[in-house]
Write a protein that holds these residues in place. Structure first.
Motif, PDB file in Angstrom:
ATOM      1  N   TRP A 140       0.835  -1.206   0.000  1.00 63.24           N
ATOM      2  CA  TRP A 140       0.000   0.000   0.000  1.00 63.24           C
ATOM      3  C   TRP A 140       0.870   1.256   0.000  1.00 63.24           C
ATOM      4  O   TRP A 140       1.850   1.343   0.738  1.00 63.24           O
ATOM      5  N   VAL A 142       1.310   4.652   1.244  1.00 60.40           N
ATOM      6  CA  VAL A 142       0.803   5.456   2.357  1.00 60.40           C
ATOM      7  C   VAL A 142       1.012   6.946   2.099  1.00 60.40           C
ATOM      8  O   VAL A 142       0.265   7.788   2.587  1.00 60.40           O
ATOM      9  N   GLU A 166       6.415  -7.139  11.214  1.00 61.73           N
ATOM     10  CA  GLU A 166       6.828  -6.305  12.341  1.00 61.73           C
ATOM     11  C   GLU A 166       6.930  -7.139  13.606  1.00 61.73           C
ATOM     12  O   GLU A 166       6.310  -8.177  13.705  1.00 61.73           O
ATOM     13  N   TRP A 181       0.783  -5.570   3.282  1.00 64.69           N
ATOM     14  CA  TRP A 181      -0.170  -6.539   3.816  1.00 64.69           C
ATOM     15  C   TRP A 181       0.241  -7.906   3.302  1.00 64.69           C
ATOM     16  O   TRP A 181       0.523  -8.054   2.101  1.00 64.69           O
ATOM     17  N   VAL A 187       1.809  -7.399   8.838  1.00 67.59           N
ATOM     18  CA  VAL A 187       2.038  -6.113   8.181  1.00 67.59           C
ATOM     19  C   VAL A 187       3.531  -5.777   8.301  1.00 67.59           C
ATOM     20  O   VAL A 187       4.231  -6.299   9.170  1.00 67.59           O
TER      21      VAL A 187
ATOM     22  N   TRP C 140      -1.200  -4.914  15.080  1.00 68.07           N
ATOM     23  CA  TRP C 140       0.213  -5.178  15.388  1.00 68.07           C
ATOM     24  C   TRP C 140       0.815  -4.026  16.180  1.00 68.07           C
ATOM     25  O   TRP C 140       0.605  -2.866  15.848  1.00 68.07           O
ATOM     26  N   VAL C 142       3.768  -1.954  16.752  1.00 65.77           N
ATOM     27  CA  VAL C 142       4.978  -1.605  16.017  1.00 65.77           C
ATOM     28  C   VAL C 142       6.046  -1.019  16.954  1.00 65.77           C
ATOM     29  O   VAL C 142       7.233  -1.112  16.694  1.00 65.77           O
ATOM     30  N   GLU C 166      -5.806   2.644   4.402  1.00 69.80           N
ATOM     31  CA  GLU C 166      -5.005   3.772   3.909  1.00 69.80           C
ATOM     32  C   GLU C 166      -5.429   4.124   2.484  1.00 69.80           C
ATOM     33  O   GLU C 166      -5.942   3.275   1.786  1.00 69.80           O
ATOM     34  N   ARG C 167      -5.177   5.377   2.119  1.00 67.49           N
ATOM     35  CA  ARG C 167      -4.397   6.365   2.784  1.00 67.49           C
ATOM     36  C   ARG C 167      -5.226   7.107   3.813  1.00 67.49           C
ATOM     37  O   ARG C 167      -6.331   7.578   3.534  1.00 67.49           O
ATOM     38  N   ILE C 179      -0.235  -0.790  13.807  1.00 69.02           N
ATOM     39  CA  ILE C 179      -0.666  -0.888  12.410  1.00 69.02           C
ATOM     40  C   ILE C 179      -1.598  -2.091  12.305  1.00 69.02           C
ATOM     41  O   ILE C 179      -1.261  -3.179  12.767  1.00 69.02           O
ATOM     42  N   TRP C 181      -3.904  -5.006  10.351  1.00 71.96           N
ATOM     43  CA  TRP C 181      -4.095  -5.890   9.196  1.00 71.96           C
ATOM     44  C   TRP C 181      -5.574  -6.235   9.143  1.00 71.96           C
ATOM     45  O   TRP C 181      -6.154  -6.600  10.166  1.00 71.96           O
ATOM     46  N   GLU C 186      -6.623  -4.815   3.563  1.00 71.66           N
ATOM     47  CA  GLU C 186      -6.074  -3.480   3.762  1.00 71.66           C
ATOM     48  C   GLU C 186      -5.166  -3.418   4.996  1.00 71.66           C
ATOM     49  O   GLU C 186      -5.175  -4.302   5.853  1.00 71.66           O
ATOM     50  N   VAL C 187      -4.414  -2.316   5.068  1.00 69.76           N
ATOM     51  CA  VAL C 187      -3.638  -1.977   6.265  1.00 69.76           C
ATOM     52  C   VAL C 187      -4.059  -0.569   6.717  1.00 69.76           C
ATOM     53  O   VAL C 187      -4.598   0.205   5.934  1.00 69.76           O
ATOM     54  N   ARG C 189      -2.773   2.606   9.748  1.00 71.87           N
ATOM     55  CA  ARG C 189      -2.011   3.057  10.918  1.00 71.87           C
ATOM     56  C   ARG C 189      -3.021   3.337  12.035  1.00 71.87           C
ATOM     57  O   ARG C 189      -3.668   4.375  12.048  1.00 71.87           O
TER      58      ARG C 189
END
Lengths: 269, 269, 269, 269
Positions: A140, A142, A166, A181, A187, C140, C142, C166-167, C179, C181, C186-187, C189
């Motif tokens: 993705w 960002v 991560e 992803w 992620v 997750w 980070v 995102e975005r 972050i 999943w 998608e991912v 933040r």
């Protein structure tokens, strides 16, 4: 600098391709050859993009192909390594570090996260999670307005890649351009930027040797953009000079006896 | 961690004080002794501040006073060095780096900008401009709500200090707490924060050995605050584990066709 | 500040719970009641964690329950809103903004990304992708050493959540703690920190009204940690004062000659 | 974007020059005219610098000279305002904000720190200390490899300027390019960069109307560099779309009754 062209060296340890037929089937002349050709053929998209002169270097060459003279002329160094990190000479690592601090760009790929040069410049372990399971990676974007993302869709996919997950133990990045992803549930911050000294560093995750990721047009677009982004804007050597005062320094009423002081600081006030 | 106390070691190369009578007049037992006493006696101001257990270590002790066992129990290490950076053992430097990445705080003072440990953790030259001219330093608090600035006025002054000037060749800091104004015409980012791994690093500019800066109450307040700020919140060792998938990965029935490669991916391995 | 306790207000627009039986079944007294209770009952894990005094406020109260007096005493404000952002009075928004800039913490939850207060403090659109499809979110960690991550495993899951992708159009965060999943590909933040003025802002993604996410122990742990992290360390009002010089300014005897202007500077005024 | 030229508008409230003979002596046609001419005549130094088309706009024009059509074609907007911030229409401010978030660059000068557009984009008070005392400002280049510093010496001086001092109440900048030293004893972060949405914002401190700072070649060099840096790389409108899943979402064994749920989350597990 303001050079009219950007001089690039693609460095590869070039071991898997010689030892493993399956890898060789994907990268017959080494993955550095595929990357170098892609850089040569991918036109720059950013305003003011400059043409590239692309060469390669490998571990088995004298000084790993990274002599003082060659590095002095190099604007951006691309680094791929995996199983032979320990074989890279400390002298060459220090030389590369010095050049990055002077302004040379450095693009570290995939398993290069554990290279001596990446760890030395970042100061951390650079560890992560990993898995080889032929799984899909969806990358993705960002920061779509970042120069490294120019021309990319909002995401792109690699149908088969090694998983990196991560926590990625790197310093807080200046910019996070991509986040991946993975099909298996993880992620990963896949495109990260740092400045160190006068040089720019970009880490880009994809590129396990057993997959054809460097043949992918989106991966090639990222690499071409990253070279433009990382190209030096100056070539400066930071020193630690003694400086003369620019302003007049007051004559102190209280004499501070630096050779033979008896007062405490309290006495001075 | 959530310990009830913070264990601090103040490390000093302890050379100038022995060799130079003027320095010894200011710091008869070494500047580490003054710093350690100040830390012991300065009450924490931040909400939830913890009491400190403060010890010292010096270059001439076995393993520079920084054995594995001692560092394992250390929460925050304060570092002062100047003329003997090269005498610090690489093994001890690596040990300290490892502990910072695990979560130990590190406070680097003044000429420690050129110490092996600071340069190794930051990856840059850490160079700067300098001058010894008995000049006034005015330290402005740029982030008054930062924990390290607790209890300080909007600026404080040291009537006599060595000048350090920009450019300071360090990575972009996570936070800039102080900026110094010098009588002779320079500025300097005097209080800088970085996270590396799980540890917090604070660089604080003042403290030339020929001036009584560590006797100054504002300097002592900064050090006390910085210890609280840098104390570890975790104690983690980052590794690089192979991970099993959390989600089911699709069975690929397609072959590797993207490059005209005829093998399936399994054939590639 | 250095108060012995942290005063928290959990603000909720409190509309869905009244209008929709399914939502009411999960949050009979409003999701603010569940959050407030969780904050009251979740012990602090960070060293020096302080006890909380937790109250609530809702849109339909006079001044939305956020009078000058109440906000003046508030250390951390938690904000949940979704369908009634436009009904929040501009005066109250400005009042909250002022308090954040003075040092009050602000925790913005889920659909609060589109609230007036979040957009005003960040200056961007705060837009994102979304989908309601009862899908799994895996969050997750980070930055495991961040105070907001205290006590959490390396990831935690919510079996059913709304997807945010995102975005996410927010300013570069000071810190990225989580972050996400998503099962659908998608991912996001999911846990982001910013400082604005003297206040700390934390955005936390989960919490669609149709899912019981605020009953989840890991979500409750994040909220409890975030309150401790966001609690003010100072209470400062920034002004724009005219300042007297600290140093003597030279008497200029030169005239303003640089442009051929013949007046002295005094003549210019 | 990848346009071959950069379209710039220099906006000025243009009040002091009409009301005050001394200011008019320095900027007879308004300071926007001097800045516009300087931008037209200063060649770009960065690799790939593009030629500029420079126009101006002032407060008293219809829509302040910033119609939708004109802004739609503008790549970089330069903003100078001081005494008439309140006279700028909220509609125009919102329009400019929208364009910055889409990718237009914004360069805010000197007293523009209190403009509506700067405060709206940054979300803070943007307050500072100030003094008019004909004093010397020395501007140190903290990041010599930043594109905005191209061609500058390690510092440059303005012999007479208004003082601005810390604390400057702005969000943590993405990059700090310049820090000023003032004769009267203050420091100030004089060149600061932020990204907001897809647009880049640069704040540059000098430029009090009573001094000829915009005639200074180093100031003109900074402005020319900043325009190149701030020029948009994309032109994107962020929206908040509902997205279809990219991956198949599992059929849940447990039926989650979103319309009429009676289970708690605990029941679901």
């Amino acid at each position: 600098m303001n050079k009219a062209r950007i001089s690039v060296i693609v460095w590869n340890e070039f071991q898997h391709e010689r030892e493993n037929a399956a890898v060789r089937a994907i990268y017959p002349d080494g993955l550095h050859a595929v990357i170098a050709q892609a850089l040569s053929e991918t036109p720059g998209l950013n305003p003011g993009a400059l043409p590239l002169d692309v060469g390669t270097a490998t571990l088995d060459q004298p000084e790993h192909g990274l002599s003082e003279a060659r590095l002095a002329d190099c604007d951006v160094l691309v680094w791929w390594g995996h199983k032979a990190h320990a074989s890279v000479s400390d002298d060459v690592v220090e030389r590369v570090q010095r050049r990055v601090l002077e302004g040379m760009g450095l693009i570290v790929l995939h398993s290069g996260h554990f290279s001596k040069i990446f760890r030395r410049l970042l100061g951390t372990n650079c560890s992560l999670k990993w898995r080889e399971a032929d799984e899909k990676e969806r990358i993705w974007v960002v920061e779509p307005s970042h120069p490294i993302a120019a021309g990319l869709p909002e995401y792109f996919e690699l149908p088969f890649e090694e998983m990196y997950g991560e926590r990625f133990d790197v310093p807080p990045p200046d910019e996070t351009v991509f986040i991946s992803w993975f099909e298996g549930g993880e992620v990963f911050r896949s495109g990260l930027c740092w400045q160190r000294g006068h040089g720019r560093i970009f880490y880009f995750r994809p590129g396990h040797e057993a997959y054809p990721s460097y043949h992918d047009p989106c991966v090639q677009r990222v690499l071409a953009n990253a070279v433009q982004w990382a190209a030096p804007r100056v070539n400066l050597v930071d020193r630690c000079p003694m400086a003369a005062p620019l302003e007049k320094i007051a004559q102190k009423d209280v004499v501070f006896q630096r050779l033979g002081v008896v007062q405490t600081h309290k006495d001075l006030q």
